[in-house]
Design a protein around this motif. Structure first.
Motif, PDB file in Angstrom:
ATOM      1  N   HIS A   1       0.799  -1.222   0.000  1.00  0.00           N
ATOM      2  CA  HIS A   1       0.000   0.000   0.000  1.00  0.00           C
ATOM      3  C   HIS A   1       0.836   1.277   0.000  1.00  0.00           C
ATOM      4  O   HIS A   1       0.313   2.360   0.254  1.00  0.00           O
ATOM      5  CB  HIS A   1      -0.950   0.003   1.195  1.00  0.00           C
TER       6      HIS A   1
ATOM      7  N   GLU B   1      -0.397   4.007  -2.518  1.00  0.00           N
ATOM      8  CA  GLU B   1      -1.670   4.601  -2.122  1.00  0.00           C
ATOM      9  C   GLU B   1      -1.488   5.567  -0.954  1.00  0.00           C
ATOM     10  O   GLU B   1      -2.034   6.671  -0.950  1.00  0.00           O
ATOM     11  CB  GLU B   1      -2.700   3.526  -1.736  1.00  0.00           C
ATOM     12  N   VAL B   2      -0.710   5.151   0.045  1.00  0.00           N
ATOM     13  CA  VAL B   2      -0.466   6.033   1.188  1.00  0.00           C
ATOM     14  C   VAL B   2       0.303   7.271   0.724  1.00  0.00           C
ATOM     15  O   VAL B   2      -0.007   8.393   1.133  1.00  0.00           O
ATOM     16  CB  VAL B   2       0.273   5.293   2.322  1.00  0.00           C
TER      17      VAL B   2
ATOM     18  N   ASP C   1       0.165   8.726  -2.133  1.00  0.00           N
ATOM     19  CA  ASP C   1      -0.797   9.609  -2.799  1.00  0.00           C
ATOM     20  C   ASP C   1      -1.641  10.367  -1.784  1.00  0.00           C
ATOM     21  O   ASP C   1      -1.921  11.559  -1.960  1.00  0.00           O
ATOM     22  CB  ASP C   1      -1.708   8.806  -3.738  1.00  0.00           C
ATOM     23  N   GLU C   2      -2.048   9.690  -0.721  1.00  0.00           N
ATOM     24  CA  GLU C   2      -2.852  10.340   0.327  1.00  0.00           C
ATOM     25  C   GLU C   2      -2.047  11.413   1.060  1.00  0.00           C
ATOM     26  O   GLU C   2      -2.587  12.458   1.438  1.00  0.00           O
ATOM     27  CB  GLU C   2      -3.376   9.310   1.326  1.00  0.00           C
ATOM     28  N   LEU C   3      -0.759  11.165   1.268  1.00  0.00           N
ATOM     29  CA  LEU C   3       0.082  12.141   1.966  1.00  0.00           C
ATOM     30  C   LEU C   3       0.156  13.454   1.188  1.00  0.00           C
ATOM     31  O   LEU C   3       0.243  14.533   1.784  1.00  0.00           O
ATOM     32  CB  LEU C   3       1.496  11.589   2.170  1.00  0.00           C
TER      33      LEU C   3
ATOM     34  N   ALA D   1      -2.063  14.980  -0.174  1.00  0.00           N
ATOM     35  CA  ALA D   1      -3.255  15.797   0.082  1.00  0.00           C
ATOM     36  C   ALA D   1      -3.222  16.480   1.453  1.00  0.00           C
ATOM     37  O   ALA D   1      -4.125  17.238   1.784  1.00  0.00           O
ATOM     38  CB  ALA D   1      -4.507  14.933  -0.044  1.00  0.00           C
TER      39      ALA D   1
ATOM     40  N   LYS E   1      -4.583  12.457  11.760  1.00  0.00           N
ATOM     41  CA  LYS E   1      -5.048  12.341  10.374  1.00  0.00           C
ATOM     42  C   LYS E   1      -4.230  11.280   9.638  1.00  0.00           C
ATOM     43  O   LYS E   1      -4.775  10.453   8.895  1.00  0.00           O
ATOM     44  CB  LYS E   1      -4.913  13.689   9.659  1.00  0.00           C
TER      45      LYS E   1
ATOM     46  N   LEU F   1      -5.284   7.211   7.911  1.00  0.00           N
ATOM     47  CA  LEU F   1      -5.226   6.900   6.477  1.00  0.00           C
ATOM     48  C   LEU F   1      -5.239   5.396   6.251  1.00  0.00           C
ATOM     49  O   LEU F   1      -4.550   4.650   6.958  1.00  0.00           O
ATOM     50  CB  LEU F   1      -3.961   7.504   5.843  1.00  0.00           C
TER      51      LEU F   1
END
Length: 159
Positions: A77, A80-81, A83-85, A87, A121, A125
């Motif tokens: 993952h 994906e993580v 990519d989330e970071l 944001a 936050k 995730l």
């Protein structure tokens, strides 16, 4: 990639006097404006020069707390993580790493309570297993590249 003596002098000027005109750089270096521009273009193409924007201070923007947050991610993952970071505005840098953790982030915050909110936050995730945070107390060596540029230049000149 190596740089020669003129490249080193150009890079030194760019770092020491970032708001000077190309015409003035050429004058200070004793080279033609076209020579300077050709060298700058070459340094950009080779990836030595990667930007020319201003350097901003998170502290002056109201975020004086700096922390390094190590993030452990569920196998498979990482992308994906990552990519989330991207944001999370308080994350100013993130790297995949080896050792204790999978990602290392540089996080800025308004205060310790805000830092805790950012960490919560991150923990929430999908794919994040755990975090470990280290708060920076004082900057001892600011981000710099001039000593490296000078070292590379000396190495090239010695050859």
């Amino acid at each position: 990639m190596s740089v020669d003596e003129l490249d080193t002098r150009i890079l030194r000027l760019l770092l020491e006097q970032p708001r000077t005109s190309a015409r003035e750089y050429a004058r200070l270096l004793g080279v033609a404006r076209g020579t300077l521009q050709a060298r700058l273009d070459q340094l950009e193409r080779r990836g030595v020069i990667t930007g020319s924007g201003p350097s901003l201070s998170p502290a002056a923007l109201g975020h004086p707390v700096l922390a390094f947050v190590h993030i452990e991610v569920t196998q498979g993952h990482l992308d994906e993580v990552g990519d989330e970071l991207a944001a999370v505005p308080e994350i100013v840098e993130a790297f995949s790493i080896t050792g204790g953790g999978d990602l290392l982030t540089r996080v800025v915050a308004r205060d310790n309570g805000h830092l805790e909110d950012v960490i919560q936050k991150l923990i929430g995730l999908p794919g994040v297993v755990r975090t470990r945070t280290e708060v920076a107390l004082r900057e001892r060596v600011p981000y710099r590249l001039l000593p490296l540029v000078e070292s590379v230049g000396r190495t090239v000149a010695a050859r």
